[in-house]
Design a protein around this motif. Structure first.
Motif, PDB file in Angstrom:
ATOM      1  N   UNK A  26       0.839  -1.199   0.000  1.00  0.00           N
ATOM      2  CA  UNK A  26       0.000   0.000   0.000  1.00  0.00           C
ATOM      3  C   UNK A  26       0.875   1.250   0.000  1.00  0.00           C
ATOM      4  N   UNK A  27       1.894   1.269   0.856  1.00  0.00           N
ATOM      5  CA  UNK A  27       2.784   2.427   0.909  1.00  0.00           C
ATOM      6  C   UNK A  27       3.464   2.649  -0.434  1.00  0.00           C
ATOM      7  N   UNK A  28       3.889   1.578  -1.064  1.00  0.00           N
ATOM      8  CA  UNK A  28       4.515   1.679  -2.384  1.00  0.00           C
ATOM      9  C   UNK A  28       3.522   2.295  -3.369  1.00  0.00           C
ATOM     10  N   UNK A  29       2.305   1.790  -3.383  1.00  0.00           N
ATOM     11  CA  UNK A  29       1.279   2.302  -4.301  1.00  0.00           C
ATOM     12  C   UNK A  29       0.951   3.756  -3.999  1.00  0.00           C
ATOM     13  N   UNK A  30       0.825   4.086  -2.718  1.00  0.00           N
ATOM     14  CA  UNK A  30       0.527   5.468  -2.328  1.00  0.00           C
ATOM     15  C   UNK A  30       1.647   6.406  -2.765  1.00  0.00           C
ATOM     16  N   UNK A  31       2.883   5.985  -2.556  1.00  0.00           N
ATOM     17  CA  UNK A  31       4.024   6.809  -2.950  1.00  0.00           C
ATOM     18  C   UNK A  31       4.057   6.990  -4.474  1.00  0.00           C
ATOM     19  N   UNK A  32       3.772   5.925  -5.217  1.00  0.00           N
ATOM     20  CA  UNK A  32       3.759   6.028  -6.678  1.00  0.00           C
ATOM     21  C   UNK A  32       2.688   7.016  -7.138  1.00  0.00           C
ATOM     22  N   UNK A  35       3.829  10.425  -6.497  1.00  0.00           N
ATOM     23  CA  UNK A  35       4.934  10.773  -7.394  1.00  0.00           C
ATOM     24  C   UNK A  35       4.456  10.889  -8.843  1.00  0.00           C
ATOM     25  N   UNK A  36       3.148  10.898  -9.037  1.00  0.00           N
ATOM     26  CA  UNK A  36       2.607  11.015 -10.387  1.00  0.00           C
ATOM     27  C   UNK A  36       2.879   9.801 -11.244  1.00  0.00           C
ATOM     28  N   UNK A  37       3.020   8.647 -10.608  1.00  0.00           N
ATOM     29  CA  UNK A  37       3.266   7.405 -11.343  1.00  0.00           C
ATOM     30  C   UNK A  37       4.721   7.160 -11.685  1.00  0.00           C
ATOM     31  N   UNK A  41      11.255   7.333  -9.060  1.00  0.00           N
ATOM     32  CA  UNK A  41      11.380   8.156  -7.855  1.00  0.00           C
ATOM     33  C   UNK A  41      11.177   7.301  -6.611  1.00  0.00           C
ATOM     34  N   UNK A  42      10.147   6.475  -6.635  1.00  0.00           N
ATOM     35  CA  UNK A  42       9.844   5.622  -5.480  1.00  0.00           C
ATOM     36  C   UNK A  42      10.905   4.536  -5.327  1.00  0.00           C
ATOM     37  N   UNK A  43      11.478   4.084  -6.444  1.00  0.00           N
ATOM     38  CA  UNK A  43      12.536   3.066  -6.403  1.00  0.00           C
ATOM     39  C   UNK A  43      13.752   3.527  -5.603  1.00  0.00           C
ATOM     40  N   UNK A  44      13.936   4.810  -5.463  1.00  0.00           N
ATOM     41  CA  UNK A  44      15.059   5.311  -4.667  1.00  0.00           C
ATOM     42  C   UNK A  44      14.927   4.820  -3.229  1.00  0.00           C
ATOM     43  N   UNK A  45      13.703   4.823  -2.714  1.00  0.00           N
ATOM     44  CA  UNK A  45      13.465   4.471  -1.310  1.00  0.00           C
ATOM     45  C   UNK A  45      13.133   3.015  -1.064  1.00  0.00           C
ATOM     46  N   UNK A  46      12.404   2.385  -1.982  1.00  0.00           N
ATOM     47  CA  UNK A  46      11.907   1.038  -1.701  1.00  0.00           C
ATOM     48  C   UNK A  46      11.909   0.163  -2.943  1.00  0.00           C
ATOM     49  N   UNK A  71      14.103  16.132  -6.350  1.00  0.00           N
ATOM     50  CA  UNK A  71      13.039  17.087  -6.029  1.00  0.00           C
ATOM     51  C   UNK A  71      11.683  16.393  -5.983  1.00  0.00           C
ATOM     52  N   UNK A  72      11.458  15.463  -6.909  1.00  0.00           N
ATOM     53  CA  UNK A  72      10.195  14.719  -6.924  1.00  0.00           C
ATOM     54  C   UNK A  72      10.053  13.860  -5.680  1.00  0.00           C
ATOM     55  N   UNK A  73      11.145  13.244  -5.220  1.00  0.00           N
ATOM     56  CA  UNK A  73      11.072  12.440  -4.003  1.00  0.00           C
ATOM     57  C   UNK A  73      10.806  13.336  -2.797  1.00  0.00           C
TER      58      UNK A  73
END
Length: 101
Positions: A26-32, A35-37, A41-46, A71-73
């Motif tokens: 869920x957190x991954x999906x929420x972050x994506x 991040x506008x899909x 950007x999300x791959x940086x963290x998880x 900046x996006x992250x």
């Protein structure tokens, strides 16, 4: 009776594990979404399952990210904090760091 208690305990353990995996995804999906899909950007963290990256991996990905990705992250983390996404302790700490730098 002991078998029933043991079975109940095992069920609780497996349910907790499945719940944790659900929260991570869920957190991954929420972050994506925040991040506008942009999955890069999300791959940086998880990772793809929503697990936090190891410190060295996170740092290498952060250092290798473009200024736009960084900046996006930052924006994604700020929005996640604002919307009270239930980050892991590691994820919350990293979001706090990237949003304050």
């Amino acid at each position: 009776m002991k078998k029933l208690i043991a079975a109940t305990a095992l069920t609780a353990i497996f349910a907790t594990g499945a719940f944790a995996e659900g929260v991570q995804q869920y957190n991954r999906s929420a972050m994506e979404t925040m991040a506008g899909g942009d999955t890069a950007v999300v791959d940086i963290m998880m990772d793809a399952e929503g697990n936090d990256r190891e410190d060295a991996d996170f740092q290498a990905r952060w250092d290798g990210a473009t200024p736009e990705q960084q900046a996006a992250l930052k924006d994604t983390c700020a929005r996640g904090i604002e919307e009270k996404v239930e980050f892991s302790e590691v994820g919350a700490a990293r979001c706090k760091i990237v949003t304050t730098n």
